[in-house]
Design an enzyme around this catalytic site. Structure first.
Site, PDB file in Angstrom:
ATOM      1  N   GLN A   1     -49.382  -6.166   3.202  1.00 37.47           N
ATOM      2  CA  GLN A   1     -47.992  -5.723   3.040  1.00 37.47           C
ATOM      3  C   GLN A   1     -47.439  -4.858   4.181  1.00 37.47           C
ATOM      4  OE1 GLN A   1     -46.265  -3.756  -0.766  1.00 37.47           O
ATOM      5  NE2 GLN A   1     -46.636  -2.067   0.638  1.00 37.47           N
TER       6      GLN A   1
ATOM      7  N   TYR B   1     -36.349  -3.577   1.732  1.00 35.05           N
ATOM      8  CA  TYR B   1     -37.448  -2.930   1.030  1.00 35.05           C
ATOM      9  C   TYR B   1     -38.720  -3.760   1.139  1.00 35.05           C
ATOM     10  CZ  TYR B   1     -40.324  -0.662  -2.339  1.00 35.05           C
ATOM     11  OH  TYR B   1     -41.378  -0.002  -2.911  1.00 35.05           O
TER      12      TYR B   1
ATOM     13  N   TYR C   1     -31.554  -0.713   0.829  1.00 31.85           N
ATOM     14  CA  TYR C   1     -32.713  -1.437   1.349  1.00 31.85           C
ATOM     15  C   TYR C   1     -33.548  -2.100   0.254  1.00 31.85           C
ATOM     16  CZ  TYR C   1     -31.422   1.069   5.506  1.00 31.85           C
ATOM     17  OH  TYR C   1     -30.728   1.550   6.574  1.00 31.85           O
TER      18      TYR C   1
ATOM     19  N   ASP D   1     -45.265   5.905   1.705  1.00 32.78           N
ATOM     20  CA  ASP D   1     -46.139   6.959   1.203  1.00 32.78           C
ATOM     21  C   ASP D   1     -46.706   7.792   2.360  1.00 32.78           C
ATOM     22  OD1 ASP D   1     -45.712   5.746  -1.318  1.00 32.78           O
ATOM     23  OD2 ASP D   1     -47.208   4.257  -0.797  1.00 32.78           O
TER      24      ASP D   1
ATOM     25  N   ASP E   1     -50.698   0.419   3.233  1.00 29.09           N
ATOM     26  CA  ASP E   1     -50.943  -0.332   1.994  1.00 29.09           C
ATOM     27  C   ASP E   1     -51.127  -1.776   2.432  1.00 29.09           C
ATOM     28  OD1 ASP E   1     -50.799  -1.800  -0.307  1.00 29.09           O
ATOM     29  OD2 ASP E   1     -48.993  -0.826  -1.094  1.00 29.09           O
TER      30      ASP E   1
ATOM     31  N   LYS F   1     -43.307   1.221   0.047  1.00 25.92           N
ATOM     32  CA  LYS F   1     -42.877   2.599   0.214  1.00 25.92           C
ATOM     33  C   LYS F   1     -43.636   3.255   1.346  1.00 25.92           C
ATOM     34  CE  LYS F   1     -39.877   5.396  -0.891  1.00 25.92           C
ATOM     35  NZ  LYS F   1     -38.484   5.055  -0.722  1.00 25.92           N
TER      36      LYS F   1
ATOM     37  N   ASP G   1     -48.782   9.188  -2.702  1.00 24.11           N
ATOM     38  CA  ASP G   1     -48.462   7.800  -3.057  1.00 24.11           C
ATOM     39  C   ASP G   1     -47.199   7.788  -3.915  1.00 24.11           C
ATOM     40  OD1 ASP G   1     -48.837   5.025  -3.070  1.00 24.11           O
ATOM     41  OD2 ASP G   1     -49.936   5.082  -4.961  1.00 24.11           O
ATOM     42  N   LYS G   2     -46.384   6.731  -3.710  1.00 23.56           N
ATOM     43  CA  LYS G   2     -45.110   6.511  -4.402  1.00 23.56           C
ATOM     44  C   LYS G   2     -44.077   7.570  -4.048  1.00 23.56           C
ATOM     45  CE  LYS G   2     -47.249   3.216  -6.651  1.00 23.56           C
ATOM     46  NZ  LYS G   2     -47.853   2.286  -5.656  1.00 23.56           N
TER      47      LYS G   2
ATOM     48  N   ASP H   1     -45.507   2.735 -12.555  1.00 21.02           N
ATOM     49  CA  ASP H   1     -46.109   2.768 -11.205  1.00 21.02           C
ATOM     50  C   ASP H   1     -46.188   4.190 -10.648  1.00 21.02           C
ATOM     51  OD1 ASP H   1     -46.517   0.051 -11.249  1.00 21.02           O
ATOM     52  OD2 ASP H   1     -45.007  -0.421  -9.735  1.00 21.02           O
TER      53      ASP H   1
ATOM     54  N   GLN I   1     -55.421  29.456   7.807  1.00 24.23           N
ATOM     55  CA  GLN I   1     -56.193  30.702   7.973  1.00 24.23           C
ATOM     56  C   GLN I   1     -56.068  31.316   9.372  1.00 24.23           C
ATOM     57  OE1 GLN I   1     -57.635  30.278   4.039  1.00 24.23           O
ATOM     58  NE2 GLN I   1     -57.861  32.048   5.339  1.00 24.23           N
TER      59      GLN I   1
ATOM     60  N   TYR J   1     -53.287  -7.807  -4.569  1.00 27.81           N
ATOM     61  CA  TYR J   1     -51.835  -7.841  -4.614  1.00 27.81           C
ATOM     62  C   TYR J   1     -51.221  -7.295  -3.327  1.00 27.81           C
ATOM     63  CZ  TYR J   1     -47.194  -8.104  -6.312  1.00 27.81           C
ATOM     64  OH  TYR J   1     -45.878  -8.448  -6.434  1.00 27.81           O
TER      65      TYR J   1
HETATM   66  C1  F6R Z   1     -45.359  -0.219  -4.511  1.00 29.42           C
HETATM   67  C2  F6R Z   1     -44.500   0.332  -5.551  1.00 29.42           C
HETATM   68  C3  F6R Z   1     -44.260  -0.443  -6.790  1.00 29.42           C
HETATM   69  C4  F6R Z   1     -43.576  -1.797  -6.576  1.00 29.42           C
HETATM   70  C5  F6R Z   1     -43.375  -2.505  -7.908  1.00 29.42           C
HETATM   71  C6  F6R Z   1     -42.761  -3.894  -7.753  1.00 29.42           C
HETATM   72  O1  F6R Z   1     -46.018   0.755  -3.793  1.00 29.42           O
HETATM   73  O2  F6R Z   1     -44.007   1.407  -5.406  1.00 29.42           O
HETATM   74  O3  F6R Z   1     -43.534   0.339  -7.681  1.00 29.42           O
HETATM   75  O4  F6R Z   1     -42.366  -1.637  -5.899  1.00 29.42           O
HETATM   76  O5  F6R Z   1     -44.605  -2.646  -8.570  1.00 29.42           O
HETATM   77  O6  F6R Z   1     -43.552  -4.629  -6.904  1.00 29.42           O
HETATM   78  P1  F6R Z   1     -43.326  -6.182  -6.618  1.00 29.42           P
HETATM   79  O7  F6R Z   1     -41.892  -6.356  -6.204  1.00 29.42           O
HETATM   80  O8  F6R Z   1     -44.303  -6.480  -5.532  1.00 29.42           O
HETATM   81  O9  F6R Z   1     -43.643  -6.905  -7.896  1.00 29.42           O
HETATM   82 MG    MG Z   2     -48.609   3.361  -1.879  1.00 27.06          MG
HETATM   83 MG    MG Z   3     -47.680  -0.452  -2.707  1.00 25.42          MG
END
Ligand code: F6R
Ligand code: MG
Ligand code: MG
Length: 373
Positions: free
Chosen positions: A97, A231, A350, A236, A14, A234, A134-135, A289, A244, A93
């Site tokens: 990261q 933290y 974390y 992911d 990410d 994530k 994701d997530k 999210d 097969q 955003y």
């Molecule tokens: C990112 C994620 C989101 C962020 C959340 C807060 O992959 O899982 O749920 O943790 O949007 O993000 P910040 O702290 O960057 O505003």
């Molecule tokens: Mg992600």
């Molecule tokens: Mg993210």
């Protein structure tokens, strides 16, 4: 090239997204594609595919350099760095990261990106599935992969196909201690479950067919918060599964995802929610999210070339799974900040929660209790 060795590397990060942690901007996909196209032209990789799943940029590459190749990891790093610069320029955003370090040192493991790599001897026809979630976190694959490779109620081939009848060997990683253990199914099935039920700590890393030791599956095991100590996003995960011809059929692999089991990683990496299998076009998280999502891309590998993908969860057969996931999401969301929707204290270590607790520390007053202390 049949029988020749080829390595499939799925490396993701990410490095910035559009409208919060929602989707990868097309300019990032284009930038990473340009880097990989140049590497293909030079002969470093055989083939590649670049895509986005949620806010994660996904690089799928084939080559003959083997696993953990500094050249391939360096290439992925370069693609991420260049795309991260574009993310910064666009003001996306959380740009950059997952690139936890400025200096590349030969391997992206431990530096932020997630990695699943598998060196195979290409079979006459080589169907593989790459999974991109994701997530959520690597332990999200524990339950479905157990069902695919150890549960005859999921995989008929374990009972019917003589090549699978002996079962599979599971390599399980303790992500806290950085060590692995190999356990054999079906004999040690209960031991396997005793470990992998603890999804935040014990992660199914690799699976081998017992009759001949053939590699059948690999999962990324990077946990960003453990690497960074706090933290930072994530982990992911991604996975590669072969199918097969003496391995679980594509449909047996996918069947394990028809149950939207609860996984950790939703909102702020701190909540549990159902894992929803979706088509690529729906791989974008919205509500709280999330909820956590997974995409399955089907490929045939031919002379190292990536033929495909087929968007495997793009099917009404998974509509009920998605509907169940919606109902479960609705139910569990009503818990708000309460466990078990919010993760337990060990996992919250974390996040920023410890700072809140620290602030309150000197407001706690000792009282008589009946606990013997
Ligand atoms: C990112 C994620 C989101 C962020 C959340 C807060 O992959 O899982 O749920 O943790 O949007 O993000 P910040 O702290 O960057 O505003
Ligand atoms: Mg992600
Ligand atoms: Mg993210």
């Amino acid at each position: 090239m049949e029988g020749k060795k080829v390595t499939i590397s799925v490396i993701k990060a990410d490095i910035g997204s559009l409208a919060g942690h929602h989707i990868v901007h097309p300019d990032l996909l284009a930038t990473a594609s340009r880097v990989l196209a140049e590497a293909k032209r030079k002969g470093l990789i055989i083939d590649f595919y670049v895509t986005g799943v949620g806010d994660d940029l996904q690089l799928i590459m084939t080559h003959t350099k083997g696993e953990d190749s500094p050249d391939i990891h360096g290439l992925a790093w370069d693609a991420f760095k260049k795309a991260a610069q574009v993310a910064r320029d666009l003001g996306l955003y959380a740009a950059g990261q997952d690139l936890l370090s400025d200096a590349f040192s030969g391997n992206v493991k431990g530096m932020g990106p997630g990695v699943a790599e598998m060196e195979i001897e290409e079979r006459k026809a080589e169907p593989i599935i790459t999974f991109h979630a994701d997530k959520t976190e690597p332990g999200a694959f524990n339950l479905p992969l157990f069902r695919v490779f150890a549960d005859p109620f999921n995989t008929a081939g374990l009972v019917i196909d003589p090549r699978m009848h002996e079962g599979f060997r599971f390599q399980i990683m303790d992500v806290y201690e950085g060590r692995v253990v190999e356990l054999s199914s079906p004999e040690e099935m209960y031991d396997i479950l005793a470990l992998i039920g603890t999804t935040g700590r014990y992660v199914v890393k690799r699976i081998y067919r017992k009759t001949d030791g053939m590699i059948a599956a690999v999962v990324s095991s990077e946990r960003l918060n453990l690497i960074a100590g706090k933290y930072v996003g994530k982990d992911d995960p991604v996975a590669i599964v072969r199918a097969q011809h003496g391995l679980p059929a594509v449909g047996e692999v996918l069947e394990a995802f028809s149950f939207p089991h609860l996984v950790a990683g939703w909102m702020r990496g701190s909540h549990v929610g159902p894992l929803m299998p979706v088509a690529q076009r729906d791989a974008k998280c919205t509500r709280f999210d999330g909820p956590p999502r997974i995409v399955a891309l089907g490929w045939q590998i031919k002379n190292g070339k990536l033929i495909g993908p087929a968007d495997l969860f793009d099917d009404p057969a998974f509509d009920e799974t998605r509907r169940t996931a919606q109902i479960v999401a609705e139910y569990i969301r009503r818990h708000g900040p309460f466990m078990p929707h919010r993760l337990g204290p060990e996992e919250m270590e974390y996040t920023t929660l410890p700072q809140v607790l620290e602030k309150l520390e000197n407001r706690f007053k000792k009282v008589e209790t009946h606990t013997g202390k």
